[in-house]
Design an enzyme around this catalytic site. Structure first.
Site, PDB file in Angstrom:
ATOM      1  N   ASN B 131      56.604 -25.534   5.534  1.00 62.43           N
ATOM      2  CA  ASN B 131      57.719 -25.420   6.475  1.00 62.43           C
ATOM      3  C   ASN B 131      57.305 -24.536   7.645  1.00 62.43           C
ATOM      4  O   ASN B 131      57.338 -23.321   7.558  1.00 62.43           O
ATOM      5  CB  ASN B 131      58.945 -24.857   5.732  1.00 62.43           C
ATOM      6  N   PHE B 132      56.911 -25.185   8.724  1.00 64.15           N
ATOM      7  CA  PHE B 132      56.573 -24.459   9.952  1.00 64.15           C
ATOM      8  C   PHE B 132      57.648 -24.716  11.006  1.00 64.15           C
ATOM      9  O   PHE B 132      57.372 -24.825  12.185  1.00 64.15           O
ATOM     10  CB  PHE B 132      55.207 -24.911  10.498  1.00 64.15           C
ATOM     11  N   CYS B 134      61.503 -23.694  10.634  1.00 64.99           N
ATOM     12  CA  CYS B 134      62.798 -23.011  10.697  1.00 64.99           C
ATOM     13  C   CYS B 134      62.926 -22.181  11.988  1.00 64.99           C
ATOM     14  O   CYS B 134      62.125 -21.292  12.231  1.00 64.99           O
ATOM     15  CB  CYS B 134      62.949 -22.120   9.469  1.00 64.99           C
ATOM     16  N   ASN B 199      62.077 -30.724  12.216  1.00 62.95           N
ATOM     17  CA  ASN B 199      62.949 -29.705  11.672  1.00 62.95           C
ATOM     18  C   ASN B 199      64.070 -29.515  12.689  1.00 62.95           C
ATOM     19  O   ASN B 199      64.201 -30.283  13.639  1.00 62.95           O
ATOM     20  CB  ASN B 199      62.168 -28.407  11.420  1.00 62.95           C
ATOM     21  N   THR B 200      64.864 -28.506  12.520  1.00 64.39           N
ATOM     22  CA  THR B 200      66.043 -28.369  13.377  1.00 64.39           C
ATOM     23  C   THR B 200      65.682 -27.830  14.755  1.00 64.39           C
ATOM     24  O   THR B 200      64.659 -27.176  14.943  1.00 64.39           O
ATOM     25  CB  THR B 200      67.091 -27.456  12.732  1.00 64.39           C
ATOM     26  N   CYS B 344      90.893 -53.171  30.724  1.00 60.77           N
ATOM     27  CA  CYS B 344      90.976 -51.706  30.753  1.00 60.77           C
ATOM     28  C   CYS B 344      90.414 -51.140  32.062  1.00 60.77           C
ATOM     29  O   CYS B 344      90.702 -50.018  32.442  1.00 60.77           O
ATOM     30  CB  CYS B 344      90.249 -51.109  29.563  1.00 60.77           C
ATOM     31  N   CYS B 351      81.384 -48.236  37.317  1.00 64.27           N
ATOM     32  CA  CYS B 351      80.434 -48.701  38.336  1.00 64.27           C
ATOM     33  C   CYS B 351      80.802 -48.136  39.705  1.00 64.27           C
ATOM     34  O   CYS B 351      79.936 -47.727  40.474  1.00 64.27           O
ATOM     35  CB  CYS B 351      80.399 -50.226  38.390  1.00 64.27           C
ATOM     36  N   CYS B 381      78.194 -50.604  32.853  1.00 66.61           N
ATOM     37  CA  CYS B 381      79.467 -51.277  32.566  1.00 66.61           C
ATOM     38  C   CYS B 381      79.465 -51.862  31.161  1.00 66.61           C
ATOM     39  O   CYS B 381      80.458 -51.769  30.445  1.00 66.61           O
ATOM     40  CB  CYS B 381      79.752 -52.352  33.607  1.00 66.61           C
TER      41      CYS B 381
HETATM   42  C1  LIG Z   1      71.694 -25.647   6.227  1.00 69.28           C
HETATM   43  C2  LIG Z   1      70.313 -26.151   6.449  1.00 69.28           C
HETATM   44  C3  LIG Z   1      69.252 -25.519   5.875  1.00 69.28           C
HETATM   45  C4  LIG Z   1      67.963 -25.984   6.049  1.00 69.28           C
HETATM   46  N1  LIG Z   1      66.965 -25.363   5.413  1.00 69.28           N
HETATM   47  C5  LIG Z   1      65.704 -25.846   5.524  1.00 69.28           C
HETATM   48  C6  LIG Z   1      64.645 -25.306   4.757  1.00 69.28           C
HETATM   49  O1  LIG Z   1      64.823 -24.390   3.985  1.00 69.28           O
HETATM   50  N2  LIG Z   1      63.419 -25.810   4.907  1.00 69.28           N
HETATM   51  C7  LIG Z   1      63.168 -26.851   5.768  1.00 69.28           C
HETATM   52  O2  LIG Z   1      62.032 -27.312   5.861  1.00 69.28           O
HETATM   53  N3  LIG Z   1      64.145 -27.425   6.502  1.00 69.28           N
HETATM   54  C8  LIG Z   1      65.402 -26.939   6.378  1.00 69.28           C
HETATM   55  N4  LIG Z   1      66.422 -27.562   7.077  1.00 69.28           N
HETATM   56  C9  LIG Z   1      66.108 -28.683   7.993  1.00 69.28           C
HETATM   57  C10 LIG Z   1      66.283 -30.059   7.317  1.00 69.28           C
HETATM   58  O3  LIG Z   1      65.402 -30.237   6.218  1.00 69.28           O
HETATM   59  C11 LIG Z   1      66.017 -31.221   8.281  1.00 69.28           C
HETATM   60  O4  LIG Z   1      64.726 -31.111   8.801  1.00 69.28           O
HETATM   61  C12 LIG Z   1      66.989 -31.252   9.456  1.00 69.28           C
HETATM   62  O5  LIG Z   1      68.278 -30.897   9.032  1.00 69.28           O
HETATM   63  C13 LIG Z   1      67.038 -32.617  10.161  1.00 69.28           C
HETATM   64  O6  LIG Z   1      67.521 -33.655   9.310  1.00 69.28           O
HETATM   65  P1  LIG Z   1      69.055 -34.205   9.336  1.00 69.28           P
HETATM   66  O7  LIG Z   1      69.332 -34.609  10.742  1.00 69.28           O
HETATM   67  O8  LIG Z   1      69.065 -35.296   8.335  1.00 69.28           O
HETATM   68  O9  LIG Z   1      69.927 -33.058   8.920  1.00 69.28           O
HETATM   69  C14 LIG Z   1      67.731 -27.105   6.884  1.00 69.28           C
HETATM   70  C15 LIG Z   1      68.810 -27.764   7.461  1.00 69.28           C
HETATM   71  C16 LIG Z   1      70.082 -27.307   7.233  1.00 69.28           C
HETATM   72  C17 LIG Z   1      71.245 -28.023   7.839  1.00 69.28           C
HETATM   73  S1  SF4 Z   2      75.087 -53.119  35.516  1.00 69.12           S
HETATM   74 FE1  SF4 Z   2      77.291 -52.869  35.704  1.00 69.12          FE
HETATM   75  S2  SF4 Z   2      77.544 -50.695  36.213  1.00 69.12           S
HETATM   76 FE2  SF4 Z   2      75.375 -51.193  36.611  1.00 69.12          FE
HETATM   77  S3  SF4 Z   2      75.337 -51.788  38.781  1.00 69.12           S
HETATM   78 FE3  SF4 Z   2      75.617 -53.680  37.620  1.00 69.12          FE
HETATM   79  S4  SF4 Z   2      77.831 -53.939  37.600  1.00 69.12           S
HETATM   80 FE4  SF4 Z   2      77.488 -51.790  38.157  1.00 69.12          FE
HETATM   81  S1  SF4 Z   3      85.098 -56.216  31.220  1.00 68.51           S
HETATM   82 FE1  SF4 Z   3      85.761 -54.270  32.097  1.00 68.51          FE
HETATM   83  S2  SF4 Z   3      87.995 -54.425  32.180  1.00 68.51           S
HETATM   84 FE2  SF4 Z   3      87.294 -56.025  30.815  1.00 68.51          FE
HETATM   85  S3  SF4 Z   3      87.404 -55.086  28.778  1.00 68.51           S
HETATM   86 FE3  SF4 Z   3      85.308 -54.773  29.517  1.00 68.51          FE
HETATM   87  S4  SF4 Z   3      85.350 -52.754  30.505  1.00 68.51           S
HETATM   88 FE4  SF4 Z   3      87.499 -53.416  30.240  1.00 68.51          FE
END
Ligand SMILES: Cc1cc2nc3c(=O)[nH]c(=O)nc-3n(C[C@H](O)[C@H](O)[C@H](O)COP(=O)(O)O)c2cc1C
Ligand code: SF4
Ligand code: SF4
Ligand SMILES: Cc1cc2nc3c(=O)[nH]c(=O)nc-3n(C[C@H](O)[C@H](O)[C@H](O)COP(=O)(O)OP(=O)(O)OC[C@H]3O[C@@H](n4cnc5c(N)ncnc54)[C@H](O)[C@@H]3O)c2cc1C
Ligand code: SF4
Lengths: 442, 463
Positions: B131-132, B134, B199-200, B344, B351, B381
């Site tokens: 774990n590099f 945290c 990781n996070t 809507c 746009c 759009c």
């Molecule tokens: C509360 C919490 C604790 C965590 N503790 C660790 C840890 O001890 N060691 C580790 O490698 N990663 C730890 N992580 C990171 C997770 O393993 C993981 O890499 C990260 O949450 C991304 O995955 P997810 O989007 O599925 O949550 C922790 C994450 C959370 C939320």
């Molecule tokens: S894709 Fe939709 S939002 Fe983008 S320029 Fe064309 S009409 Fe406008």
């Molecule tokens: S085409 Fe434009 S007006 Fe029609 S439902 Fe989609 S976003 Fe709404």
């Protein structure tokens, strides 16, 4: 067989009338708000009569700014919480949500709206305030959604505002008319108290404005008068037997229900006359009060009913049966209601015509008439120069709400003939702006 | 049925799925449970010097309603007695002779490394991982990423280990370095049998807005931690590719970082990993996810006609080129499939504001329209569109011409000044700057302002 047993306590009442749009908790609000796409020029905003910036407030909820969300809502609509719960969102914002086109459940906009506003109300968040006093006074007749919304907006613009209300509680039909499974009395009144506390308008209850003298006093004491009087009692059917005991108007029946809850009595076998939303409500409510059978009788076919489809579905869902193409001819009985005599109808060149010889009596012990609310024609005739249209609606400028008597403004049911809380709230805000425009020019 | 088994630098495992050295591999109990559930191997929680951990150790990145899109920790290596760990390794190996048990190690002096490597071998470990990586705590004591960041130190330690190692040695690399291939090559020079990465990543996952302190909070304070989970997969994949493509690394690689489903695992394998390690996903959902991972991998192999993992290890590597080797004649443009569009208008605003003003709105419909002449084919759009396959990027060149930047450079066919005819973007239309002012203001104003556009609001709302 009755779906619901008659509620005998407040608890049982609330169980039978459980909220259709229950309060969201924070998790649900987060999940739901996460789904909103934040549409460009969002169709939901366009579908909201009060133009609430829906994607904005949903985004605010989603980012943890519930207070800001409530502010966004209240900036557009003072009945923010009530509307979230009682609006027919299926045909408004939620009906317009783009998800419908993808066959995905639309965003629960109403419930999100109430989530934010109720939190602001409960936490007494000071989101709004009266403007700098401008020395002018406006009187408001009626403390319904229209009257209260106008009062808030006018206070924000610096007016002194006095509201005169015939009844003893604010919010009009929101507390007296809307079905109890849509919103509770406490919830409605809490929002009213929240608004009044921040804006500081005065409301005088049990103070109907009825006479020419009352009106004159207002005209003299105030720079402008806003009429938020809504509609009146249930229209009479003008049928023989209508006076019999247990033949009641829907609006009156529902008011009883809102005020007395489980103490409201309902028949065992109820016939509701009408095909509008009020008829659907009265039918659902009778069923939830424990009636053994509830029949909804309408002159035309099912598809011709004025009610929203989801309201009919709701009634059907609690066991209400439809009886279509029948017209009532008499309320039969002996002192008390014992049935309704109907005649069958058929459409002939678009006109409803009765089918001779097809009369029959449908027995029942209660009749609820949901045949529309009367207009306050007599009262309105007391106001000089004020015009009403052929349907008894007050004539007023579309944008400003100014009536044909320039000192009077109006909105809500009295002007639109009966719509929704959200329409009254939105239109009253616009009318308050109209008053401001008018008085600023003066 | 395809054969999932691997032989990773001499370490045999019934499938390529290993638990990474982390809390899920902290004890014999957990490792046995994991093997029972179907994991092929386990890198034991790092063994080494005695440590003491703090309380409150993890933080999370949530996206909207999704939890743990990214995850970070300030935990150290195993705080359990070495003898307990070694005894349990032995026990696990007895019960699971065909599964891979790898001892992760982190100590300081040459003697300490010799001792602990020997002890791990005696306990029956199939391999060793150094774990590099945290990035917190241990590096301050001159271990973890302090080693991983110094290729020469790393190489020396690997050499010490190789002096006594009789089983395969894997070096776990830290991503906290600008060129991951340097420590990878140092590991190879030192004699390591394999590498694992990543990781996070050093990180601060968030700051508490009320306490003004970074998460996770230890008595009102915090420290940088290590980031992992779904969010780090893209970084891991790139580093993995760098090592796998490097002509001087040439070691088996165990891919780590953001692996949660069989798809993630296949991506790591396609870029050169021949075993994969998982930490966060197991911490989130438990060991049960292995069933979906193996079944998905098997199905993929059946669909593709691969018989063994080695049929596709690194299969995507030939397609990862330097930018200068990409075909400049290839041309795609966006195409909206009207019948799928829900209106809507996210594509439009994306746009318009974020790309090339190549989409327009038409009255009477919410379906936007691509202005093909302006579309540079950036994909934006199609990425924002919420409806699957509603916007496709369709090829517009006939596929016959092929020219790369490198070839153009060699042929002296590259722009040297901005008004050079050959310069990119020269013939690309852009609107007048002032055309932006007030554009669609009525559509972007808040609801209330839309309603009262005509009346000026003087009142200020303050809390
Ligand atoms: C509360 C919490 C604790 C965590 N503790 C660790 C840890 O001890 N060691 C580790 O490698 N990663 C730890 N992580 C990171 C997770 O393993 C993981 O890499 C990260 O949450 C991304 O995955 P997810 O989007 O599925 O949550 C922790 C994450 C959370 C939320
Ligand atoms: S894709 Fe939709 S939002 Fe983008 S320029 Fe064309 S009409 Fe406008
Ligand atoms: S085409 Fe434009 S007006 Fe029609 S439902 Fe989609 S976003 Fe709404
Ligand atoms: C049965 C029923 C169910 C409904 N359900 C819904 C629903 O689910 N959702 C929804 O959005 N809407 C619903 N509505 C409609 C909604 O309630 C009304 O649109 C809305 O309340 C109208 O507001 P308003 O202020 O105009 O009138 P109102 O709410 O009628 O308020 C008028 C107020 O003025 C007072 N008033 C009248 N005359 C005078 C006078 N002369 N002097 C002093 N005070 C006076 C009245 O007492 C009342 O308080 C329902 C209506 C009914 C009848
Ligand atoms: S339409 Fe629906 S998705 Fe789009 S902004 Fe409104 S609530 Fe959100």
């Amino acid at each position: 067989m009755a779906e619901y047993s008659t509620p005998t306590s407040e608890q049982e009442f609330h169980a039978n009338f459980a909220q259709l749009k229950p309060r969201m908790n924070a998790s649900e609000a987060l999940f739901e708000s996460s789904r909103c796409l934040f549409c460009f020029d969002a169709p939901c905003i366009q579908a909201c009569p009060s133009g609430i910036d829906i994607p904005q407030f949903i985004r605010q909820i989603n980012s943890g700014n519930d207070t800001g969300a409530a502010r966004t809502i209240y900036e557009a609509n003072y009945f923010g919480n009530a509307c979230g719960k009682v609006c027919p969102t299926e045909v408004l914002c939620e009906g317009a949500c783009v998800y419908n086109l993808q066959d995905v459940k639309p965003i629960e906009i109403g419930r999100l709206q109430s989530f934010a506003t109720r939190k602001a109300i409960e936490e007494e968040k000071p989101l709004m305030q009266a403007g700098i006093p401008n020395g002018r006074k406006v009187a408001i007749v009626g403390a319904g959604p229209a009257g209260i919304s106008a009062a808030c907006e006018l206070r924000a613009l610096g007016y002194e505002v006095d509201v005169f209300e015939a009844k003893d509680q604010p919010s009009g039909l929101t507390v007296y008319g809307v079905a109890p499974y849509k919103i509770t009395n406490e919830e409605v009144l809490a929002e009213m108290a929240y608004l009044q506390k921040q804006f500081g308008y005065s409301v005088q209850y049990n103070s109907p404005i009825t006479s020419q003298a009352d009106l004159q006093a207002l005209e003299e004491g105030y720079d402008a008068i806003f009429l938020g009087i809504g509609l009146g009692r249930t229209n009479a059917l003008l049928l023989p037997g209508e006076e019999r005991e247990n033949c009641v108007g829907a609006v009156e029946f529902i008011e009883q229900l809102r005020m007395n809850h489980h103490a409201t009595t309902v028949g065992r076998k109820v016939i509701v006359l009408g095909g509008g939303n009020t008829a659907m409500d009265a039918a659902s409510e009778s069923s939830r009060l424990g009636a053994d059978s509830v029949i909804l009788a309408y002159r035309r076919g099912k598809e011709d009913m004025g009610a929203y489809e989801f309201e009919y579905d709701l009634a059907k869902g609690v066991g209400v049966k439809g009886l279509f193409n029948v017209a009532p001819v008499e309320i039969v009985g002996n002192g008390k209601v014992e049935g309704v005599k109907f005649i069958r109808t058929a459409l002939h060149e678009g006109q409803v015509q009765t089918v001779p010889g097809s009369e029959f009596v449908e027995p029942c012990d209660m009749v609820i008439k949901a045949t529309g609310q009367a207009k306050q024609t007599h009262f309105l005739s007391l106001i000089g120069g004020l015009k009403t249209d052929g349907k008894g609606r007050i004539v007023a400028d579309e944008r400003t709400g100014q009536t044909t008597n320039p000192q009077y403004f109006t909105s809500g049911d009295a002007r639109n003939g009966g719509a929704e809380v959200v329409n009254a709230a939105a239109e009253a805000k616009a009318a308050a702006r109209g008053i401001h425009e008018y008085l600023s020019r003066k | 049925m395809p054969d999932l088994s691997i032989n990773f630098a001499g370490i045999k495992s019934p499938n390529p799925f290993w638990l990474a050295s982390a809390p899920p591999t902290n004890s014999g109990y957990q490792v046995m449970k994991a093997f029972d559930a179907g994991w092929g191997g386990a890198v034991w929680k790092t063994l080494g010097v005695p440590v003491v951990n703090v309380s409150s150790r993890y933080g999370s990145v949530n996206y909207r309603d999704k939890r743990m899109m990214g995850f970070n920790n300030i935990e150290l290596i195993s705080d359990r007695p070495l003898s307990d760990n070694l005894r349990e390794i032995e026990e696990v190996k007895k019960r699971f002779p065909n599964h891979a048990v790898i001892a992760s190690l982190m100590v300081q002096s040459r003697q300490e490394w010799h001792d602990i490597v020997r002890q791990s071998q005696e306990a029956g470990a199939d391999g060793i991982e150094l774990n590099f990586g945290c990035p917190h705590g241990m590096c301050e004591r001159g271990m973890g990423s302090a080693v991983g960041q110094e290729p020469e130190v790393l190489q020396t330690i690997v050499e010490w280990v190789m002096e006594v190692a009789k089983i395969p040695v894997i070096v776990k690399l830290t991503p906290n370095i600008s060129d991951i291939t340097e420590p990878a090559m140092a590991a190879r020079r030192g004699g390591a049998d394999a590498i694992s990465l990543i990781n996070t990543i050093q990180s601060i996952v968030g700051v508490d807005l009320d306490l003004f302190a970074p998460y996770p909070i230890v008595d009102g304070k915090g420290s940088n931690g290590g980031y992992c989970g779904p969010a780090v997969k893209p970084i891991a994949l790139n580093m993995l590719k760098n090592c796998a493509q490097h002509p001087d690394v040439r070691l088996p690689i165990s891919g780590i970082g953001g692996i949660e489903t069989w798809r993630d695992a296949v991506e790591h394998i396609l870029l050169g990993a021949s075993s994969v390690q998982v930490c966060t996903a197991a911490m989130h959902y438990g060991f049960g996810i292995i069933r979906e991972m193996t079944s998905g991998l098997e199905q993929y192999m059946v669909d593709k006609g691969f018989n063994t993992i080695y049929d596709f290890v690194g299969k995507a590597l030939p397609n990862v080129l330097h930018w200068e080797d990409l075909n400049m004649k290839y041309k795609v443009t966006a195409n909206i499939h009207e019948e799928k569009c829900i209106g809507c208008q996210l594509c439009y605003t994306a746009c318009e504001d974020g790309a090339h003003q190549a989409i327009k709105l038409n009255a009477g419909t919410r379906v936007p329209e691509i202005i093909e002449a302006n579309c540079v084919g950036c994909n934006l759009c199609s990425l924002v569109c919420p409806v699957e396959d509603c916007i496709t990027m369709d090829r517009k060149d006939d596929g016959t011409a092929h020219v790369t930047w490198k070839e153009r450079t060699e042929a002296n066919d590259i722009p040297t000044e901005f008004n050079d005819e050959k310069a990119g973007g020269r013939h690309h239309w852009v609107p007048e700057p002032a055309a932006a002012l007030g554009k669609e203001k009525h559509k972007t104003l808040p609801g209330k302002a839309r309603q009262f556009e005509k009346v000026t609001v003087t009142q200020e709302v303050t809390e």
